[in-house]
Write an enzyme that holds these catalytic residues in place. Sequence first.
Site: not given
Ligand code: NAI
Length: 504
Positions: A202, A277, A311, A408
Amino acid sequence: MSDATEINEPTERLEATQSFLQRAGKMLIGGQWVDSASGKKFKTINPATGDQLAEVAEGDKEDVNRAVAAARGAFENPAWRNMMPTDRERLIRRFIALIEDNIDELSELETLDCGKPIGASRYVDLPLTIDTLYYYAGFSTKLEGDVLPHGCSYTPEDRYFAYTQREPVGVVGMIIPWNFPLLLLSMKLGPALATGCTCVIKPAEDTPLSTLRLAELAQEAGLPDGVINVVPGYGETAGAAIANHPDVDKCAFTGSTEVGKSIVNAASGNLKRLSLELGGKAPNLVLEDADIEAAIAGATMAIYTNQGEICCAGSRLYVHRSIFDQVIEGIVDNASKTKVGPGLNPASEMGPLINQAQLDRVCNYVDGGRSEGAEILVGGGQKSGKGFFYEPTVMVNTKPDMRVVKEEIFGPVLTAMPFDSLDDVIKDANDTIYGLSAGIWTRDVSKAHQVAAQLNAGTVWVNCFHIFDVTQPFGGYKQSGWGREWGRSAVEHYTEVKSVCIKM
Ligand code: NAI
Ligand code: MG
């Protein structure tokens, strides 16, 4: 700083890109490009302009069910399961060769969909993606077990022959964020394919395009139907369905710590294996004896790489008080000269943030810091006009308990603090729920080792930052996650060990 509107987005795009955007509206399940079960689609946009790039099939639970069934079928298909290791390696290398042949198109799709400068896509993300897949392809032929020096104490007269073998863990759900769509996928797909797993991917709702194109190339290479399935969609629907699914054996997730925790809960249903991660808030320490020019350049790059949407960003800078002003002046100067603009224009050094929500989030953090008394030396605002551009920002006069220091931000925002003693700064550096990465700048080798040993972080960079290589395990302490990606040990997350014991 150059105004975003001064650097326009070129109107020319590769023919291959244009043609792909026309056919991006289907998802791949069991070797078929299909509509979502609901018939729904969602838009993916270009963050540099806010304009729609393509309509993509919006998958949800029903599509995930279909994809998991296809992945299960492929996992049990002898053509994949019992493939000769050399043939598996050869097949994965054919897939990689197609990625290399299409590297310009994939780079352009990556930049269009997620905003980052085209040079970063073409010369960092894609080469690292390819290297990652290459590294793991070689494990197809090197998945060895052990012969064990077995001795059973309660049947001393009997003799046993015992050995271990590694078997693929099964169907792997891969939930990918939008900041490094292909690279973060390759860190999961590489070991999964090499070990004979099958997958349901996904991609992030913001960046499905490059993954869909990659799946076409996997098909073209001849990967059996159902080995790779792609279900674009939202996190709460498609993502949660993967995390909850009783027939998914492992979930590999990169994203926010908050969602990571929800995946831990969802995974308890069938105790699926997890690798996570998650977020970070990396300390970057400039010691008194550092090469100041190198530290200035490195600290600038540590925070502004990928618009700060990374990250392991060096977002908390700690500089020895004796050189604080000099270092900060250098970084502020660099920040003010950074060219912010559409990623497709090669002149842009920093692209837009991913979407309006992320832009609002960054604005809120900086405005909050300002109202709590932090001083903004450069940046501190969004760019007017189209797209989600935010200025490279440096904040000082911050306090350890401010949200800008603790949480973050995931944007181009640096908080900088002076320190007096090494003991103090190590304590501050570790005063965080995260532990993904850290940086140290010093000319003293012995001090570098001592400080590296005391920082609670999965990666420590000394006199460098954001140096990545597939051989180097990557992952976090504390709430930055579980397990490590990259490196040989990642293969373990995609296999189960079987002990076989035979009475002789
Ligand atoms: P997110 O963690 O919501 O999204 C990452 C992935 O998880 C996307 O594919 C999303 O569709 C999926 N996802 C979201 N909710 C889910 C759920 N309940 N169950 C399963 N999958 C789910 O991150 P978002 O909202 O795009 O960004 C918010 C914050 O998260 C950012 O500002 C940043 O601080 C952090 N982040 C950290 C990342 C990293 O590389 N560690 C990458 C992206 C975001
Ligand atoms: Mg997009």
